[in-house]
Structures are given as C-alpha cells and as structure tokens.
Design an enzyme around this catalytic site. Structure first.
Site, PDB file in Angstrom:
ATOM      1  N   HIS A 238      46.716  33.713  34.099  1.00  0.00           N
ATOM      2  CA  HIS A 238      45.622  33.418  33.164  1.00  0.00           C
ATOM      3  C   HIS A 238      45.618  34.350  31.939  1.00  0.00           C
ATOM      4  O   HIS A 238      45.810  33.918  30.811  1.00  0.00           O
ATOM      5  CB  HIS A 238      44.277  33.558  33.880  1.00  0.00           C
ATOM      6  CG  HIS A 238      44.124  32.737  35.100  1.00  0.00           C
ATOM      7  ND1 HIS A 238      44.008  31.361  35.093  1.00  0.00           N
ATOM      8  CD2 HIS A 238      44.070  33.098  36.415  1.00  0.00           C
ATOM      9  CE1 HIS A 238      43.870  30.913  36.333  1.00  0.00           C
ATOM     10  NE2 HIS A 238      43.902  31.943  37.150  1.00  0.00           N
TER      11      HIS A 238
HETATM   12  O1  RIB Z   1      39.454  32.652  36.234  1.00  0.00           O
HETATM   13  C1  RIB Z   1      40.496  33.533  35.895  1.00  0.00           C
HETATM   14  C2  RIB Z   1      39.957  34.806  35.317  1.00  0.00           C
HETATM   15  O2  RIB Z   1      39.122  35.458  36.273  1.00  0.00           O
HETATM   16  C3  RIB Z   1      41.052  35.828  34.985  1.00  0.00           C
HETATM   17  O3  RIB Z   1      40.645  36.601  33.900  1.00  0.00           O
HETATM   18  C4  RIB Z   1      41.123  36.684  36.213  1.00  0.00           C
HETATM   19  O4  RIB Z   1      41.582  38.009  35.931  1.00  0.00           O
HETATM   20  C5  RIB Z   1      39.670  36.736  36.613  1.00  0.00           C
HETATM   21  O5  RIB Z   1      39.046  37.740  35.822  1.00  0.00           O
END
Ligand code: RIB
Ligand code: CA
Length: 306
Positions: A238
C-alpha cells in the site's frame, strides 16, 4: 528534475517501512523528516520502527512523534496485521537513538509556515490525525504544502469493513477535516494498491540485488499473509504506492473527482465516498483519485531504489 522537498507521515508498519526506504533511495525527493502517527502500532513503537529502518539504510532523518490517538477516540491499533512490533518480527537491532522531543504537529507547522508556498510535498500513509491537527491549529501552514499524497480509502470495498479502509476508518473525523481543506490531494486507494502485489517473482528480484535494504523488503513481503482475495499471489504493497505517485506520476492514472468521508459512526463509518461518475449537482472535486498503477514498472523501480 530538481528534488522536491518531502516529508513522510506514517505509522510504521510493514509497508510504511518500505515507503521510507523508497523515499530514501529516490533523488526526486529531498526527504527531510518523518512524522509518526499511531495506527498500525502506537506512536512510540512507530517512531522506534522508523529509526530501525533508517539505521538499516545507514540514513539519518529527524523523526517526530505525533498523535497517539484519533481525534475522537483511541485507535484500534492494527498490530494484528503487522506483527506485534509492527515490522512483522523482522530481525533488526533496537533504534540507535530516540525521536526528537518536538511534537510532529509543531514541527510541521514551523516548517510549512517558513516554506515557500506549495514547496513541500507530503505523503500521509497512516491515519490523518497529525495533518488534521495541523490544519485546525495552524491553518496558514497549508500554504507551504505542495502535493499531499494520501494512502487510504477505497473506490470499492474497504479492508477493515466492506465500506472502510484502515487509515481512514481509524480517524474518519480527521479525514473529513483534510478532505475539506482545499489541499492538492492525491488519493491512493485500495483499488490501486491491490494491483501492487508482492509476488514471488518480485520478491526474487529484490533478493537478487543482494542489498541488505532490498533483502529486508523482500523478507517483509514474504511475511505478508497470502490471502484468497489476492489469489494467494502475494500481499498488496500500500504505502510505497503513495510515494511512487509523487516520484513517477506517469506510472499511475486516475480522475479528479469529489471525495466525501462518512464519519457517521454507522455501518459505513470511514467510507470514502468517491464520486467516480460526477454529476453537475454533486460536490466539487477535491482530490485526484488514482485507480491504476503499472505494477511491473513500480516493482522494477522499487528494486532499484531500496
Ligand atoms: O489499509 C492499508 C493502510 O493501513 C496502510 O497504510 C497500512 O500501513 C495501514 O496503515
Ligand atoms: Ca501505513
């Protein structure tokens, strides 16, 4: 391309850690500092993890701790997704030194108020509490912000509920403040990050570099649970996608549309309502919402940068 001044606001976190390494390895960003928000782990653990990653890379950046909780309630920490320490148990030495004494919001305010207008790009890859606190307490500081890349939300399904993604859900009130502040927001939602899977081939390419930092990235990706929803191919990466959107805008695509935040506390609490098919009677566009990434290009560059 001259380097753009850059600050990363994060909750390290496995993918946050990789975002730190990508920013360190990218000449397009003058990576100045890390601010920490609680989310995946508490703020103290997040600050320690950020320092451990900087130490691994032989790099030194100031780390500022910020919000230990959301605006309206304590966080439901995401430790279950990132292992108890937040770095999936990666074998790294303890941090070489503590974070700065100054609060993250104070650091952001003085830095942005002293900056040329629009000169500092910010990536927020955790809950948006620090940015919301900055905008409420120091509204003039927004003038110093350039692009604000936010990893969060979803056009379609969420990940902590069918409606909501973790970062937005963790502090929906903060997200509502941010998305109504008139910032140059680039939203990097799950619909994009789910295209960036850490497959075996991509892990092998990272390992082939032999660099300790790339090996650590490969190990973090390898430890990501293989889920049915990704055909067991690998975990979605992500946070580095938000940094990549600032470094390689040609690698991503999307639309400038309206995004509303559901902070109602109901079943869809934390939803990013993305007006993908805008209507003339709808709300005004307030974000570039990215929906596509060239995942092969992303991982190719990632392997060269971390
Ligand atoms: O949903 C994904 C996000 O939530 C990313 O930033 C992961 O590190 C968590 O913080
Ligand atoms: Ca994160």
């Amino acid at each position: 391309m001259t380097s753009r001044r850059f600050i990363l606001d994060c909750d390290p976190g496995q993918d946050d850690a990789i975002a730190i390494l990508l920013a360190l390895g990218s000449h397009e960003l003058a990576f100045e500092a890390i601010t920490i928000v609680a989310g995946n782990v508490g703020a103290d653990q997040g600050a320690a993890n950020a320092r451990r990653i900087l130490d691994l890379a032989g790099a030194d950046r100031p780390i500022y701790r910020g919000a230990p909780r959301a605006l309206l309630k304590p966080y439901d920490l995401g430790e279950r997704f990132h292992g108890g320490d937040g770095l999936m148990g990666l074998d790294l030495p303890p941090p070489s030194r503590p974070p700065e004494a100054e609060h993250a919001v104070s650091f952001l305010a003085r830095t942005l108020l002293a900056a040329e207008p629009g000169s500092i790009d910010l990536a927020c890859v955790g809950p948006l509490t620090n940015l919301a606190l900055l905008l409420i307490q120091y509204p003039d500081a927004a003038r110093g912000l350039g692009r604000v890349a936010i990893m969060g939300g979803a056009i379609g399904l969420g990940n902590v509920s069918p409606a909501a993604e973790f970062n937005i859900h963790s502090d929906a009130a903060a997200a509502a403040v941010v998305f109504s502040a008139g910032l140059d927001v680039i939203l990097v939602p799950l619909d994009l990050t789910h295209q960036a899977l850490g497959t075996d081939a991509r892990i092998a390419a990272l390992k082939a570099t032999g660099r300790p930092t790339a090996l650590a990235v490969a190990e973090l990706l390898a430890r990501y649970p293989r889920l049915e929803k990704f055909n067991y191919q690998g975990g979605p990466l992500h946070d580095p996608c938000a940094v990549a959107a600032l470094i390689w805008p040609e690698m991503v695509s999307g639309r400038h549309v309206a995004v509303e935040i559901d902070a109602s506390g109901g079943p869809s609490h934390g939803r990013t309502l993305v007006h993908w098919w805008p209507k003339s009677t709808g709300p005004r566009p307030n974000a570039l919402v990215l929906s596509e990434i060239d995942a092969d290009q992303f991982y190719h560059h990632l392997s060269n940068r971390v």
